[in-house]
Write an enzyme that holds these catalytic residues in place. Structure first.
Site, PDB file in Angstrom:
ATOM      1  N   THR A  74      13.184  51.976-102.431  1.00  0.00           N
ATOM      2  CA  THR A  74      13.340  50.871-101.463  1.00  0.00           C
ATOM      3  C   THR A  74      12.228  49.837-101.590  1.00  0.00           C
ATOM      4  O   THR A  74      12.464  48.642-101.421  1.00  0.00           O
ATOM      5  CB  THR A  74      13.335  51.442-100.021  1.00  0.00           C
ATOM      6  OG1 THR A  74      14.459  52.298 -99.893  1.00  0.00           O
ATOM      7  CG2 THR A  74      13.403  50.359 -98.980  1.00  0.00           C
TER       8      THR A  74
ATOM      9  N   SER B  38      15.927  56.806-105.865  1.00  0.00           N
ATOM     10  CA  SER B  38      15.437  58.140-106.250  1.00  0.00           C
ATOM     11  C   SER B  38      16.475  59.230-106.029  1.00  0.00           C
ATOM     12  O   SER B  38      16.342  60.331-106.560  1.00  0.00           O
ATOM     13  CB  SER B  38      14.134  58.476-105.521  1.00  0.00           C
ATOM     14  OG  SER B  38      14.381  58.834-104.184  1.00  0.00           O
TER      15      SER B  38
ATOM     16  N   THR C 284      11.852  57.239-101.472  1.00  0.00           N
ATOM     17  CA  THR C 284      11.403  58.342-100.608  1.00  0.00           C
ATOM     18  C   THR C 284      12.345  59.546-100.640  1.00  0.00           C
ATOM     19  O   THR C 284      11.925  60.664-100.352  1.00  0.00           O
ATOM     20  CB  THR C 284      11.287  57.870 -99.138  1.00  0.00           C
ATOM     21  OG1 THR C 284      12.539  57.334 -98.726  1.00  0.00           O
ATOM     22  CG2 THR C 284      10.205  56.841 -98.980  1.00  0.00           C
ATOM     23  N   ASP C 285      13.632  59.301-100.994  1.00  0.00           N
ATOM     24  CA  ASP C 285      14.613  60.391-100.845  1.00  0.00           C
ATOM     25  C   ASP C 285      14.233  61.654-101.622  1.00  0.00           C
ATOM     26  O   ASP C 285      14.369  62.756-101.119  1.00  0.00           O
ATOM     27  CB  ASP C 285      16.006  59.919-101.300  1.00  0.00           C
ATOM     28  CG  ASP C 285      16.625  58.939-100.317  1.00  0.00           C
ATOM     29  OD1 ASP C 285      16.093  58.810 -99.189  1.00  0.00           O
ATOM     30  OD2 ASP C 285      17.639  58.301-100.661  1.00  0.00           O
TER      31      ASP C 285
ATOM     32  N   THR D  52       7.242  67.111 -97.445  1.00  0.00           N
ATOM     33  CA  THR D  52       8.687  67.021 -97.300  1.00  0.00           C
ATOM     34  C   THR D  52       9.016  65.723 -96.557  1.00  0.00           C
ATOM     35  O   THR D  52       8.217  65.267 -95.731  1.00  0.00           O
ATOM     36  CB  THR D  52       9.187  68.306 -96.581  1.00  0.00           C
ATOM     37  OG1 THR D  52      10.563  68.412 -96.745  1.00  0.00           O
ATOM     38  CG2 THR D  52       8.826  68.369 -95.123  1.00  0.00           C
TER      39      THR D  52
ATOM     40  N   GLN E 111      14.239  78.443 -93.417  1.00  0.00           N
ATOM     41  CA  GLN E 111      14.789  77.147 -92.985  1.00  0.00           C
ATOM     42  C   GLN E 111      13.841  76.440 -92.020  1.00  0.00           C
ATOM     43  O   GLN E 111      13.978  75.236 -91.781  1.00  0.00           O
ATOM     44  CB  GLN E 111      16.147  77.355 -92.307  1.00  0.00           C
ATOM     45  CG  GLN E 111      17.233  77.784 -93.277  1.00  0.00           C
ATOM     46  CD  GLN E 111      18.527  78.195 -92.580  1.00  0.00           C
ATOM     47  OE1 GLN E 111      18.624  78.165 -91.355  1.00  0.00           O
ATOM     48  NE2 GLN E 111      19.513  78.569 -93.367  1.00  0.00           N
ATOM     49  N   CYS E 112      12.907  77.193 -91.428  1.00  0.00           N
ATOM     50  CA  CYS E 112      11.909  76.559 -90.548  1.00  0.00           C
ATOM     51  C   CYS E 112      10.912  75.814 -91.420  1.00  0.00           C
ATOM     52  O   CYS E 112      10.376  76.399 -92.370  1.00  0.00           O
ATOM     53  CB  CYS E 112      11.113  77.593 -89.763  1.00  0.00           C
ATOM     54  SG  CYS E 112      12.099  78.638 -88.719  1.00  0.00           S
TER      55      CYS E 112
HETATM   56  N1  ASP Z   1      17.325  55.625-101.313  1.00  0.00           N
HETATM   57  C1  ASP Z   1      15.965  55.190-101.450  1.00  0.00           C
HETATM   58  C2  ASP Z   1      15.338  55.951-102.598  1.00  0.00           C
HETATM   59  O1  ASP Z   1      15.005  57.093-102.451  1.00  0.00           O
HETATM   60  C3  ASP Z   1      15.233  55.430-100.184  1.00  0.00           C
HETATM   61  C4  ASP Z   1      13.799  54.983-100.184  1.00  0.00           C
HETATM   62  O2  ASP Z   1      13.216  54.585-101.155  1.00  0.00           O
HETATM   63  O3  ASP Z   1      13.197  55.042 -99.100  1.00  0.00           O
HETATM   64  O4  ASP Z   1      15.199  55.400-103.667  1.00  0.00           O
END
Ligand code: ASP
Length: 350
Positions: free
Chosen positions: A23, A68, A99-100, A176, A287-288
């Site tokens: 992003t 990503s 971020t993904d 995470t 899962q926690c």
């Molecule tokens: N979909 C974007 C990515 O992971 C989300 C981001 O960058 O925040 O490339």
């Protein structure tokens, strides 16, 4: 006078920015309103303040910047290759990334770059850099400062793969993504932050990972014959058996309840044991987000342990799955993988 100048020149930090997409560098597609990756020059044009840092900054950009969520281990290999090729020429590396899947990349890189002694700071943003309220500008500038930070003896403050996002620097393989819209999008639920970003950058030097005093060893293999098996009450025998029968399957991250518990039904434990007996390595991860697997605390966890499931301790899911990929990618046998999975390689587990 002249030598003083030469001296100060020598000390200008040299940083390589590796732009993979995300992003931070996206712009809006005017036809459909969706965000799509754009080029590095556009990104840098929107952060003129970078020039105020007294650093030598160069860049490497992916031929096609990526969202990503479309990344694969091939992209991790490309990032690692760029770092390996440029390791001696720079004081630190900043990886701009979506971020993904940032936590997956951070975990994978931490295993692939053994004995890393320079900072690899991964950052991105929730809002594109061209937007008025973007978090990208601050994240990029702080990431550059962290990548350039030196101790008094001239050694880098950070000598590991870390994620810089908004107010914190986190260990990459402990992190995470916890929010899709909060500027503080990351957290490392089982490990303290490495630095807090406020008026200044306050480092927690005692929490930093320090590699063995050996040369960087780059390891490229990643084996993708792994999967998550995510439990839920009522999961059916068909679903479990079908997934465990995936052709070529070598490793499973079993996402269990609480302290590492799962169903005690005969069919479930048999299916797990059959897979283990076939040589599939099954790692128990809770899962926690916070806390750790305690395999023998409850009968239901102990049953998994007796069936041959290995404890993933306090690994994040991202670190567990990439560690399996990495260990099998090094050509290890299931027995070797079982041994190594319980041994911290790069500070990923307690
Ligand atoms: N979909 C974007 C990515 O992971 C989300 C981001 O960058 O925040 O490339």
């Amino acid at each position: 006078m002249e030598s003083a100048n030469l001296d100060s020149k020598k000390k200008r930090p040299r940083i390589l920015i590796i732009y993979t997409g995300g992003t931070i560098g996206m712009i809006e597609n005017l036809d459909n309103g969706s965000l799509e990756p754009f080029n590095f020059d556009h990104l840098m044009d929107n952060v003129p303040k970078v020039k105020m840092l007294d650093y030598d900054i160069e860049n490497f950009q992916f031929e096609t910047p990526l969202d990503s969520s479309t990344m694969t281990p091939r992209d991790w290999v490309q990032i690692v290759k760029v770092i390996e090729d440029n390791y001696d020429n720079y004081d630190g590396f900043v990886v701009l990334h979506g971020t993904d899947t940032m936590a997956y990349t951070a975990s994978a890189l931490s295993f692939m770059l053994e004995n890393l002694k320079k900072p690899v700071v991964i950052t991105g943003s929730q809002l594109p850099i061209g937007e008025v309220r973007t978090d990208g500008e601050e994240n990029l500038i702080t990431a550059l400062q962290v990548a350039a930070a030196m101790n008094e003896d001239g050694s880098p403050v950070v000598q590991e793969v870390a994620i810089l996002f908004e107010n914190y620097l986190w260990r990459g393989n402990r992190s995470t993504k916890r929010s899709s819209d909060n500027f503080n999008a990351f957290k490392s639920p089982n490990y303290p932050y490495l630095a807090k970003i406020g008026l200044g950058i306050s480092y927690k030097k005692d929490e930093m990972f320090r590699p063995e005093n050996k040369d960087l060893q780059v390891r490229y293999g990643m084996d993708t014959n792994v999967m998550y098996l995510d439990l839920f009450p009522g999961i059916s025998e068909d679903v479990v058996r079908h997934q465990l029968a995936t052709p070529g399957l070598k490793g499973v991250v079993l996402k269990t309840f609480g302290a590492g518990n799962g169903p005690t039904s005969g069919w479930f434990l048999e299916a797990i044991k059959e897979a283990v007996d076939r040589g599939v390595v099954i790692v128990n991860v809770s899962q926690c987000a916070n806390g750790m697997v305690n395999p023998t605390r409850y009968v239901s966890g102990n049953a998994l342990y007796q069936a041959g499931v290995i404890s993933g301790h306090d690994l994040t899911s991202e670190a567990a799955i990439t560690k399996l990929m990495f260990l099998f990618g090094q050509g290890m046998t299931p027995e070797e993988v079982k041994r190594e999975i319980e041994r911290p390689l790069a500070g990923e587990m307690g």
